[in-house]
Design a protein around this motif. Sequence first.
Motif, PDB file in Angstrom:
ATOM      1  N   ASP A 174       0.859  -0.887  -0.401  1.00  7.56           N
ATOM      2  CA  ASP A 174       0.248  -0.125  -0.304  1.00  7.56           C
ATOM      3  C   ASP A 174       0.557   0.919  -0.192  1.00  7.56           C
ATOM      4  O   ASP A 174       2.071   1.127   0.403  1.00  7.56           O
ATOM      5  N   THR A 175       0.429   2.642  -0.862  1.00  4.65           N
ATOM      6  CA  THR A 175       1.237   2.830  -0.601  1.00  4.65           C
ATOM      7  C   THR A 175       0.448   4.319  -0.326  1.00  4.65           C
ATOM      8  O   THR A 175      -0.821   4.711  -0.411  1.00  4.65           O
ATOM      9  N   ARG A 176       1.216   5.717   0.776  1.00  2.00           N
ATOM     10  CA  ARG A 176       0.773   6.304   1.278  1.00  2.00           C
ATOM     11  C   ARG A 176       1.428   7.652   0.908  1.00  2.00           C
ATOM     12  O   ARG A 176       2.651   8.279   1.374  1.00  2.00           O
ATOM     13  N   GLY A 177       0.777   8.949   0.809  1.00  2.00           N
ATOM     14  CA  GLY A 177       0.923  10.097   0.381  1.00  2.00           C
ATOM     15  C   GLY A 177       0.832  11.188   0.306  1.00  2.00           C
ATOM     16  O   GLY A 177      -0.076  11.687   0.705  1.00  2.00           O
ATOM     17  N   VAL A 178       1.215  12.619   0.425  1.00  2.00           N
ATOM     18  CA  VAL A 178       0.754  13.766   0.911  1.00  2.00           C
ATOM     19  C   VAL A 178       0.933  14.720  -0.383  1.00  2.00           C
ATOM     20  O   VAL A 178       2.105  14.806  -1.075  1.00  2.00           O
TER      21      VAL A 178
ATOM     22  N   ASP B  23      -8.131  13.987  -0.779  1.00  2.00           N
ATOM     23  CA  ASP B  23      -7.592  13.316  -1.147  1.00  2.00           C
ATOM     24  C   ASP B  23      -7.373  12.561  -2.695  1.00  2.00           C
ATOM     25  O   ASP B  23      -8.728  12.703  -3.433  1.00  2.00           O
ATOM     26  N   ILE B  24      -6.525  11.923  -2.559  1.00  2.00           N
ATOM     27  CA  ILE B  24      -7.209  10.740  -4.150  1.00  2.00           C
ATOM     28  C   ILE B  24      -6.805   9.319  -3.473  1.00  2.00           C
ATOM     29  O   ILE B  24      -5.640   9.130  -3.264  1.00  2.00           O
ATOM     30  N   ARG B  25      -7.505   8.680  -3.945  1.00  2.00           N
ATOM     31  CA  ARG B  25      -7.197   7.276  -3.712  1.00  2.00           C
ATOM     32  C   ARG B  25      -7.331   6.203  -5.203  1.00  2.00           C
ATOM     33  O   ARG B  25      -7.890   7.367  -6.234  1.00  2.00           O
ATOM     34  N   SER B  26      -6.873   5.379  -5.183  1.00  3.73           N
ATOM     35  CA  SER B  26      -6.717   4.594  -6.548  1.00  3.73           C
ATOM     36  C   SER B  26      -7.947   3.608  -6.063  1.00  3.73           C
ATOM     37  O   SER B  26      -8.597   3.528  -5.161  1.00  3.73           O
ATOM     38  N   ASP B  27      -8.223   3.252  -7.784  1.00  2.00           N
ATOM     39  CA  ASP B  27      -9.838   2.000  -7.255  1.00  2.00           C
ATOM     40  C   ASP B  27      -9.760   1.099  -6.615  1.00  2.00           C
ATOM     41  O   ASP B  27     -10.248   0.370  -6.165  1.00  2.00           O
ATOM     42  N   ASP B  28      -8.576   0.127  -6.297  1.00  2.86           N
ATOM     43  CA  ASP B  28      -8.614  -0.533  -5.505  1.00  2.86           C
ATOM     44  C   ASP B  28      -8.009   0.135  -4.028  1.00  2.86           C
ATOM     45  O   ASP B  28      -8.420  -1.086  -2.862  1.00  2.86           O
ATOM     46  N   GLY B  29      -8.080   1.173  -3.781  1.00  3.70           N
ATOM     47  CA  GLY B  29      -7.995   1.236  -2.538  1.00  3.70           C
ATOM     48  C   GLY B  29      -5.995   1.298  -2.082  1.00  3.70           C
ATOM     49  O   GLY B  29      -5.902   1.557  -0.637  1.00  3.70           O
ATOM     50  N   CYS B  30      -5.244   0.925  -2.704  1.00  3.98           N
ATOM     51  CA  CYS B  30      -3.905   0.783  -2.635  1.00  3.98           C
ATOM     52  C   CYS B  30      -3.061   2.151  -2.482  1.00  3.98           C
ATOM     53  O   CYS B  30      -2.557   1.927  -1.515  1.00  3.98           O
ATOM     54  N   GLN B  31      -3.552   2.572  -3.382  1.00  4.77           N
ATOM     55  CA  GLN B  31      -2.551   3.706  -2.774  1.00  4.77           C
ATOM     56  C   GLN B  31      -3.954   5.169  -2.509  1.00  4.77           C
ATOM     57  O   GLN B  31      -4.568   5.579  -2.914  1.00  4.77           O
ATOM     58  N   THR B  32      -3.040   6.378  -1.700  1.00  6.60           N
ATOM     59  CA  THR B  32      -4.492   6.939  -0.676  1.00  6.60           C
ATOM     60  C   THR B  32      -3.379   7.962  -0.925  1.00  6.60           C
ATOM     61  O   THR B  32      -2.182   8.024  -0.116  1.00  6.60           O
ATOM     62  N   TYR B  33      -3.378   9.580  -0.859  1.00  5.54           N
ATOM     63  CA  TYR B  33      -2.389  10.862  -0.486  1.00  5.54           C
ATOM     64  C   TYR B  33      -4.218  11.334  -0.160  1.00  5.54           C
ATOM     65  O   TYR B  33      -5.030  12.269  -1.230  1.00  5.54           O
ATOM     66  N   TRP B  34      -2.998  12.255   0.465  1.00  6.27           N
ATOM     67  CA  TRP B  34      -3.551  13.726   0.884  1.00  6.27           C
ATOM     68  C   TRP B  34      -3.395  15.186   0.652  1.00  6.27           C
ATOM     69  O   TRP B  34      -2.301  15.054   0.811  1.00  6.27           O
TER      70      TRP B  34
ATOM     71  N   LEU C  88       0.108   8.591  11.106  1.00  6.68           N
ATOM     72  CA  LEU C  88       1.640   8.543  11.408  1.00  6.68           C
ATOM     73  C   LEU C  88       2.358   7.961  10.992  1.00  6.68           C
ATOM     74  O   LEU C  88       3.308   7.655  11.039  1.00  6.68           O
ATOM     75  N   GLU C  89       1.846   6.249  10.176  1.00  8.44           N
ATOM     76  CA  GLU C  89       2.523   4.984  10.006  1.00  8.44           C
ATOM     77  C   GLU C  89       3.310   5.304   8.671  1.00  8.44           C
ATOM     78  O   GLU C  89       4.263   5.463   8.504  1.00  8.44           O
ATOM     79  N   MET C  90       3.126   6.168   7.668  1.00  3.21           N
ATOM     80  CA  MET C  90       3.447   7.075   6.566  1.00  3.21           C
ATOM     81  C   MET C  90       4.523   8.054   7.006  1.00  3.21           C
ATOM     82  O   MET C  90       5.678   8.053   6.563  1.00  3.21           O
TER      83      MET C  90
ATOM     84  N   VAL D  99      10.379   5.875   3.652  1.00  2.00           N
ATOM     85  CA  VAL D  99       9.464   7.934   3.114  1.00  2.00           C
ATOM     86  C   VAL D  99      10.928   7.962   1.857  1.00  2.00           C
ATOM     87  O   VAL D  99      11.688   7.750   1.632  1.00  2.00           O
ATOM     88  N   GLN D 100       9.897   8.371   0.724  1.00  2.00           N
ATOM     89  CA  GLN D 100      10.318   8.937  -0.360  1.00  2.00           C
ATOM     90  C   GLN D 100       9.856  10.445  -0.514  1.00  2.00           C
ATOM     91  O   GLN D 100       8.555  10.283  -0.194  1.00  2.00           O
ATOM     92  N   ILE D 101      10.493  11.620  -0.667  1.00  5.62           N
ATOM     93  CA  ILE D 101      10.223  12.672  -0.434  1.00  5.62           C
ATOM     94  C   ILE D 101      10.912  13.544  -1.913  1.00  5.62           C
ATOM     95  O   ILE D 101      11.748  13.674  -2.011  1.00  5.62           O
ATOM     96  N   THR D 102       9.313  13.661  -2.398  1.00  4.70           N
ATOM     97  CA  THR D 102       9.665  13.907  -3.751  1.00  4.70           C
ATOM     98  C   THR D 102       9.582  15.706  -4.037  1.00  4.70           C
ATOM     99  O   THR D 102      10.215  16.144  -5.414  1.00  4.70           O
TER     100      THR D 102
END
Length: 309
Positions: free
Chosen positions: A3-7, A24-35, A52-54, A60-63
């Motif tokens: 699962d991927t969580r991002g900001v 927020d943005i979510r993939s159809d399968d719920g595996c990717q969520t961005y706030w 907090l887990e994210m 963590v990847q900082i872009t």
Amino acid sequence: DTDTRGVFALPTPWSFGLADPPRDIRSDDGCQTYWELSKAVQQGLRADPNTLEMLFVTDVQITDEVGGWLYEARDAFVSRAIYGSFGRYALSQLKRLGQSLRLAEHREVVLEWLREEPLPSLDDVAARLALRVTEGTPEERVLRAKEYVKELYRSLRDRGIVEARDYGALVKLARDSGHAFEAPRTLRPKNAYNLLRLLRTAIDWLETGTPQLRVADGPFRDRLLAIKAGEVLLDDVLAEANELLPQLDEARRRSPLPEKPDVARADALLRRAGLDLARRYVQGAAGPFGADAPTPSAAVITSVAADDP
């Protein structure tokens, strides 16, 4: 199972106008969520487990520079509120999971009732099903039973098994043919496994002041994998969770974590980010927040109220 969580941040023009910007943005399968950044900060201040887990996982990847500021300020979100958001939340959800499982065990009985003549109403079915529930007041048991029946036909519609999200569609299914059902997603062993992990994480974080998000080895890891594989009864998982409750309470009482999050630091982070994003847009800096900023969504009028005569 990754699962991927991002900001994400929004270009400055997206914060103006009548159209609500995406939070927020979510993939159809719920595996990717961005706030969106401000939503992520608000969630962090509430000690939301996903947020907090994210922020505290090891990979963590900082872009963008703004993401780096958020990462550097992550300690501002950590407080004894973890007790409720991780620990007590996990315990309450496990109890609900147990209640839902006990109701789901009566699914075939409900379908059998719907084959009777005269056809029982939704209220009739809920009242009969409530007699099989042992927890709560009579009114709460009826309400819980009625909500289960509604959740049943909603989930069946989402899975394409019935034609509509209503009681009539459930009746039609019961009377047309038999059907082999899989367990609803909320009742799958993975949910119980994750909730017990959250509870243990809360205890460790409160006790030590340091997050231990990865269960690397040992008996607890073996137990979690057994739960995830469906080898442990949900009632046993719930009993284990209840046994951890005194430890959770003691961890909160003696925790080195601050009582509340650092709201001032979180507020300063949002202001700093907002000013920097505005600067990039005004100066036409390279990238998606400046020269390459996408056009914001336009407001659309869907209805106009008529003047009173």
